[in-house]
Write an enzyme that holds these catalytic residues in place. Sequence first.
Site, PDB file in Angstrom:
ATOM      1  N   HIS A  76      32.026  41.745  38.809  1.00 34.33           N
ATOM      2  CA  HIS A  76      32.255  40.414  39.381  1.00 34.33           C
ATOM      3  C   HIS A  76      31.211  40.085  40.448  1.00 34.33           C
ATOM      4  O   HIS A  76      31.153  40.734  41.488  1.00 34.33           O
ATOM      5  CB  HIS A  76      33.656  40.404  39.994  1.00 34.33           C
ATOM      6  CG  HIS A  76      34.115  39.079  40.486  1.00 34.33           C
ATOM      7  ND1 HIS A  76      34.570  38.890  41.771  1.00 34.33           N
ATOM      8  CD2 HIS A  76      34.208  37.875  39.875  1.00 34.33           C
ATOM      9  CE1 HIS A  76      34.946  37.630  41.925  1.00 34.33           C
ATOM     10  NE2 HIS A  76      34.722  36.991  40.787  1.00 34.33           N
ATOM     11  N   ARG A  77      30.356  39.096  40.157  1.00 39.37           N
ATOM     12  CA  ARG A  77      29.238  38.741  41.039  1.00 39.37           C
ATOM     13  C   ARG A  77      28.356  39.964  41.285  1.00 39.37           C
ATOM     14  O   ARG A  77      27.797  40.159  42.362  1.00 39.37           O
ATOM     15  CB  ARG A  77      29.727  38.163  42.373  1.00 39.37           C
ATOM     16  CG  ARG A  77      30.692  36.991  42.192  1.00 39.37           C
ATOM     17  CD  ARG A  77      31.238  36.474  43.526  1.00 39.37           C
ATOM     18  NE  ARG A  77      32.464  35.727  43.317  1.00 39.37           N
ATOM     19  CZ  ARG A  77      33.289  35.330  44.268  1.00 39.37           C
ATOM     20  NH1 ARG A  77      33.024  35.615  45.533  1.00 39.37           N
ATOM     21  NH2 ARG A  77      34.385  34.650  43.992  1.00 39.37           N
ATOM     22  N   GLU A 114      29.181  39.360  35.832  1.00 41.97           N
ATOM     23  CA  GLU A 114      29.662  37.979  35.957  1.00 41.97           C
ATOM     24  C   GLU A 114      28.924  37.362  37.129  1.00 41.97           C
ATOM     25  O   GLU A 114      28.706  38.019  38.154  1.00 41.97           O
ATOM     26  CB  GLU A 114      31.172  37.988  36.212  1.00 41.97           C
ATOM     27  CG  GLU A 114      31.823  36.612  36.260  1.00 41.97           C
ATOM     28  CD  GLU A 114      31.873  35.977  37.651  1.00 41.97           C
ATOM     29  OE1 GLU A 114      32.289  34.814  37.747  1.00 41.97           O
ATOM     30  OE2 GLU A 114      31.478  36.641  38.654  1.00 41.97           O
ATOM     31  N   ASP A 142      27.763  33.226  39.066  1.00 38.16           N
ATOM     32  CA  ASP A 142      28.091  31.805  39.190  1.00 38.16           C
ATOM     33  C   ASP A 142      26.807  31.001  39.321  1.00 38.16           C
ATOM     34  O   ASP A 142      25.879  31.430  40.011  1.00 38.16           O
ATOM     35  CB  ASP A 142      28.936  31.576  40.446  1.00 38.16           C
ATOM     36  CG  ASP A 142      30.111  32.538  40.523  1.00 38.16           C
ATOM     37  OD1 ASP A 142      31.165  32.211  39.957  1.00 38.16           O
ATOM     38  OD2 ASP A 142      29.966  33.617  41.134  1.00 38.16           O
ATOM     39  N   HIS A 157      28.019  31.545  44.481  1.00 46.02           N
ATOM     40  CA  HIS A 157      29.411  31.206  44.182  1.00 46.02           C
ATOM     41  C   HIS A 157      29.909  29.950  44.896  1.00 46.02           C
ATOM     42  O   HIS A 157      30.391  29.025  44.261  1.00 46.02           O
ATOM     43  CB  HIS A 157      30.333  32.385  44.539  1.00 46.02           C
ATOM     44  CG  HIS A 157      31.780  32.089  44.289  1.00 46.02           C
ATOM     45  ND1 HIS A 157      32.608  31.522  45.251  1.00 46.02           N
ATOM     46  CD2 HIS A 157      32.542  32.229  43.182  1.00 46.02           C
ATOM     47  CE1 HIS A 157      33.818  31.357  44.740  1.00 46.02           C
ATOM     48  NE2 HIS A 157      33.808  31.775  43.486  1.00 46.02           N
ATOM     49  N   GLU A 178      29.470  31.745  34.985  1.00 45.33           N
ATOM     50  CA  GLU A 178      30.479  30.752  35.360  1.00 45.33           C
ATOM     51  C   GLU A 178      29.781  29.507  35.891  1.00 45.33           C
ATOM     52  O   GLU A 178      29.008  29.572  36.847  1.00 45.33           O
ATOM     53  CB  GLU A 178      31.432  31.293  36.429  1.00 45.33           C
ATOM     54  CG  GLU A 178      32.454  30.239  36.829  1.00 45.33           C
ATOM     55  CD  GLU A 178      33.429  30.662  37.911  1.00 45.33           C
ATOM     56  OE1 GLU A 178      34.067  29.762  38.508  1.00 45.33           O
ATOM     57  OE2 GLU A 178      33.564  31.865  38.173  1.00 45.33           O
ATOM     58  N   LYS A 226      29.791  26.449  38.056  1.00 44.79           N
ATOM     59  CA  LYS A 226      30.546  26.016  39.237  1.00 44.79           C
ATOM     60  C   LYS A 226      30.464  24.493  39.338  1.00 44.79           C
ATOM     61  O   LYS A 226      29.736  23.947  40.166  1.00 44.79           O
ATOM     62  CB  LYS A 226      29.963  26.666  40.485  1.00 44.79           C
ATOM     63  CG  LYS A 226      30.143  28.170  40.549  1.00 44.79           C
ATOM     64  CD  LYS A 226      31.586  28.587  40.715  1.00 44.79           C
ATOM     65  CE  LYS A 226      32.116  28.193  42.074  1.00 44.79           C
ATOM     66  NZ  LYS A 226      33.498  28.690  42.288  1.00 44.79           N
ATOM     67  N   ASP A 254      35.310  43.720  41.288  1.00 49.25           N
ATOM     68  CA  ASP A 254      34.298  43.843  42.345  1.00 49.25           C
ATOM     69  C   ASP A 254      33.793  45.283  42.459  1.00 49.25           C
ATOM     70  O   ASP A 254      32.796  45.527  43.144  1.00 49.25           O
ATOM     71  CB  ASP A 254      34.903  43.460  43.709  1.00 49.25           C
ATOM     72  CG  ASP A 254      35.238  41.984  43.808  1.00 49.25           C
ATOM     73  OD1 ASP A 254      34.531  41.162  43.202  1.00 49.25           O
ATOM     74  OD2 ASP A 254      36.219  41.648  44.507  1.00 49.25           O
TER      75      ASP A 254
END
Length: 247
Positions: A9-10, A36, A38, A51, A111, A113, A231
């Site tokens: 995640h990120r 992943e 954003d 993000h 993702e 945004k 994370d």
Amino acid sequence: MTFTQIFAHRGSAGTHPENTMISFMEAARVGADGIELDVQLTKDGEVVVIHDETVDRTTNGKGFVKDYLLQELKKLDSSHKFSKEFGVTNIPTLKEVLEWMQGNSLLLNIELKNSVFFYPGLEEKTIALVRAYGMENRVIISSFNHYSIVHCYRLAPEIETAPLYRDGLYMPWVYAESIQSKAIHPSIKAAPDAIIKSSIQAGIAVRPYTINEESKMKSLYSLGCSAIITDYPEKAILIKRKIYGIH
């Protein structure tokens, strides 16, 4: 046997500055299946990886991403709370990430945004970059803006899409099929076991977020969940290896 995939995640956001190249490199180093990230647009229309709609939380700057030119954003330090460990790091462009990914086989969940600000052209620019780097088979495009997801499918039916959602959705596998998505990315709070099982049985992958607790990881592995978004990819991998007996 199909193993649960692990998406960082990120990047490895629990241990490194989120949405930075060092965070993505750490995810690759520990053996994550995918990352992943954003994306948003700068004032001059560049696709950047960050993000929040503002730069306030993760950088030493202030204001909205959309009000910065790329060269101005690049001057900000995005090491966030990890500056002591890693020093100065900056906001990457999606192009930089895709360039780096030419040297590995990671999957990439992008993702969009675009729920707070619409960002006209974000879908088209993102898809153009994915195609330019030949990443169509390695990318999943997700968003809380489901109009955007449908728009992406119409622009590029060869790229997988997945709606993100936070609240309970009735028979989400039916909804996913109705918008031509092959997966759902729910908050774990909106994804009880029965929903995960039914979705997978219907051929819709389930990748819940954000799975950081060991007990929840174990539960999702034993359930045969398609993937988890975490994370802490290294922690998730160590637990997965124990459960599946992988060395």
